[in-house]
Design a protein around this motif. Structure first.
Motif, PDB file in Angstrom:
ATOM      1  N   LEU A  80       0.893  -1.243   0.174  1.00 51.64           N
ATOM      2  CA  LEU A  80       0.133   0.014  -0.095  1.00 51.64           C
ATOM      3  C   LEU A  80       0.760   1.288  -0.107  1.00 51.64           C
ATOM      4  CD1 LEU A  80      -2.762   1.261   0.017  1.00 51.64           C
ATOM      5  CD2 LEU A  80      -2.691   1.156   2.420  1.00 51.64           C
ATOM      6  N   PHE A  81       1.824   1.146   0.710  1.00 46.30           N
ATOM      7  CA  PHE A  81       2.920   2.559   0.955  1.00 46.30           C
ATOM      8  C   PHE A  81       3.514   2.582  -0.231  1.00 46.30           C
ATOM      9  CE2 PHE A  81       6.775   4.673   1.777  1.00 46.30           C
ATOM     10  CZ  PHE A  81       6.196   5.684   2.326  1.00 46.30           C
ATOM     11  N   ALA A  82       3.992   1.528  -1.115  1.00 46.93           N
ATOM     12  CA  ALA A  82       4.408   1.366  -2.423  1.00 46.93           C
ATOM     13  C   ALA A  82       3.379   2.174  -3.484  1.00 46.93           C
ATOM     14  CB  ALA A  82       4.726   0.121  -3.057  1.00 46.93           C
ATOM     15  N   MET A  83       2.045   1.995  -3.377  1.00 43.14           N
ATOM     16  CA  MET A  83       1.243   2.831  -4.160  1.00 43.14           C
ATOM     17  C   MET A  83       1.068   4.309  -3.653  1.00 43.14           C
ATOM     18  SD  MET A  83       0.479   0.606  -6.129  1.00 43.14           S
ATOM     19  CE  MET A  83      -0.550   1.753  -7.201  1.00 43.14           C
ATOM     20  N   GLN A  84       1.336   4.914  -2.596  1.00 41.30           N
ATOM     21  CA  GLN A  84       1.833   6.006  -2.222  1.00 41.30           C
ATOM     22  C   GLN A  84       3.000   6.546  -2.804  1.00 41.30           C
ATOM     23  OE1 GLN A  84       1.311   5.283   2.033  1.00 41.30           O
ATOM     24  NE2 GLN A  84       0.237   7.329   2.030  1.00 41.30           N
ATOM     25  N   LEU A  85       3.909   5.671  -2.849  1.00 42.06           N
ATOM     26  CA  LEU A  85       5.201   6.343  -3.769  1.00 42.06           C
ATOM     27  C   LEU A  85       4.988   6.487  -5.194  1.00 42.06           C
ATOM     28  CD1 LEU A  85       7.693   3.819  -2.106  1.00 42.06           C
ATOM     29  CD2 LEU A  85       7.890   6.235  -2.019  1.00 42.06           C
ATOM     30  N   VAL A  86       3.956   5.655  -5.715  1.00 40.76           N
ATOM     31  CA  VAL A  86       3.766   5.806  -7.117  1.00 40.76           C
ATOM     32  C   VAL A  86       3.213   6.959  -7.498  1.00 40.76           C
ATOM     33  CG1 VAL A  86       2.193   4.781  -8.800  1.00 40.76           C
ATOM     34  CG2 VAL A  86       3.533   3.221  -7.755  1.00 40.76           C
ATOM     35  N   VAL A  87       2.313   7.410  -6.546  1.00 42.60           N
ATOM     36  CA  VAL A  87       1.394   8.716  -6.722  1.00 42.60           C
ATOM     37  C   VAL A  87       2.224  10.089  -6.795  1.00 42.60           C
ATOM     38  CG1 VAL A  87      -0.497  10.039  -5.698  1.00 42.60           C
ATOM     39  CG2 VAL A  87      -0.806   7.688  -6.000  1.00 42.60           C
ATOM     40  N   PHE A  88       3.089   9.623  -5.797  1.00 40.96           N
ATOM     41  CA  PHE A  88       4.189  10.793  -5.196  1.00 40.96           C
ATOM     42  C   PHE A  88       5.020  11.006  -6.531  1.00 40.96           C
ATOM     43  CE2 PHE A  88       8.509  11.790  -4.046  1.00 40.96           C
ATOM     44  CZ  PHE A  88       8.457  13.012  -3.382  1.00 40.96           C
ATOM     45  N   MET A 130      14.189   3.988  -7.556  1.00 38.40           N
ATOM     46  CA  MET A 130      13.156   4.989  -7.784  1.00 38.40           C
ATOM     47  C   MET A 130      13.759   6.127  -8.764  1.00 38.40           C
ATOM     48  SD  MET A 130      10.775   5.224  -4.514  1.00 38.40           S
ATOM     49  CE  MET A 130      11.655   4.657  -3.148  1.00 38.40           C
ATOM     50  N   VAL A 131      14.946   6.734  -8.350  1.00 43.34           N
ATOM     51  CA  VAL A 131      15.648   7.658  -9.103  1.00 43.34           C
ATOM     52  C   VAL A 131      15.711   6.977 -10.399  1.00 43.34           C
ATOM     53  CG1 VAL A 131      17.412   9.087  -9.550  1.00 43.34           C
ATOM     54  CG2 VAL A 131      16.718   8.951  -7.163  1.00 43.34           C
ATOM     55  N   ALA A 132      16.108   5.886 -10.769  1.00 46.53           N
ATOM     56  CA  ALA A 132      16.616   5.420 -12.099  1.00 46.53           C
ATOM     57  C   ALA A 132      15.173   5.221 -12.843  1.00 46.53           C
ATOM     58  CB  ALA A 132      16.969   4.075 -11.980  1.00 46.53           C
ATOM     59  N   LEU A 133      14.098   4.843 -11.992  1.00 46.40           N
ATOM     60  CA  LEU A 133      12.589   4.813 -12.716  1.00 46.40           C
ATOM     61  C   LEU A 133      12.293   6.120 -13.328  1.00 46.40           C
ATOM     62  CD1 LEU A 133      10.134   3.055 -13.345  1.00 46.40           C
ATOM     63  CD2 LEU A 133       9.284   3.592 -11.162  1.00 46.40           C
ATOM     64  N   VAL A 134      12.336   7.203 -12.347  1.00 47.94           N
ATOM     65  CA  VAL A 134      12.023   8.342 -12.685  1.00 47.94           C
ATOM     66  C   VAL A 134      12.794   8.993 -14.008  1.00 47.94           C
ATOM     67  CG1 VAL A 134      11.994  11.003 -12.107  1.00 47.94           C
ATOM     68  CG2 VAL A 134      11.070   9.225 -10.534  1.00 47.94           C
ATOM     69  N   GLU A 135      13.967   8.794 -13.908  1.00 41.28           N
ATOM     70  CA  GLU A 135      14.965   9.068 -15.068  1.00 41.28           C
ATOM     71  C   GLU A 135      14.658   8.475 -16.422  1.00 41.28           C
ATOM     72  OE1 GLU A 135      18.892   8.855 -13.408  1.00 41.28           O
ATOM     73  OE2 GLU A 135      18.609  10.630 -12.689  1.00 41.28           O
TER      74      GLU A 135
END
Length: 91
Positions: A47-55, A80-85
């Motif tokens: 569930l927290f992972a989904m909060q990270l997705v939204v953020f 997460m940085v690699a995913l965003v980039e």
């Protein structure tokens, strides 16, 4: 790619990393390192992972869908940085 572009990319990666760490610290009330396994350390759920997705989606104007929703993409701040980039086309 010249030295200026490399420095700019490194600064942007550092900014993303700091943004995510600040979010995590605020949400979990504890400090995290960029390479800490957020889920193995305990206390963080899918569930927290989904909060990270939204953020990440709202903060960086990206859409995280399909194969990118794997837990491994959210296991560490570095991931997460690699995913965003990647989704922004930075690399």
């Amino acid at each position: 790619m010249d030295a200026t572009n490399i420095q700019t990319e490194q600064a942007e990666s550092t900014d993303i990393q700091q943004d995510v760490l600040t979010f995590l610290d605020a949400q979990t009330k504890r400090s995290w390192g960029p390479e800490a396994d957020l889920f193995a350390a305990g206390g963080l759920s899918s569930l927290f992972a989904m909060q990270l997705v939204v953020f990440l989606e709202k903060t960086y104007g990206i859409a995280i869908r399909g194969k990118d929703l794997r837990l491994d993409n959210f296991r560490t701040v570095v991931n997460m940085v690699a995913l965003v980039e990647r989704l922004r086309g930075d690399r």
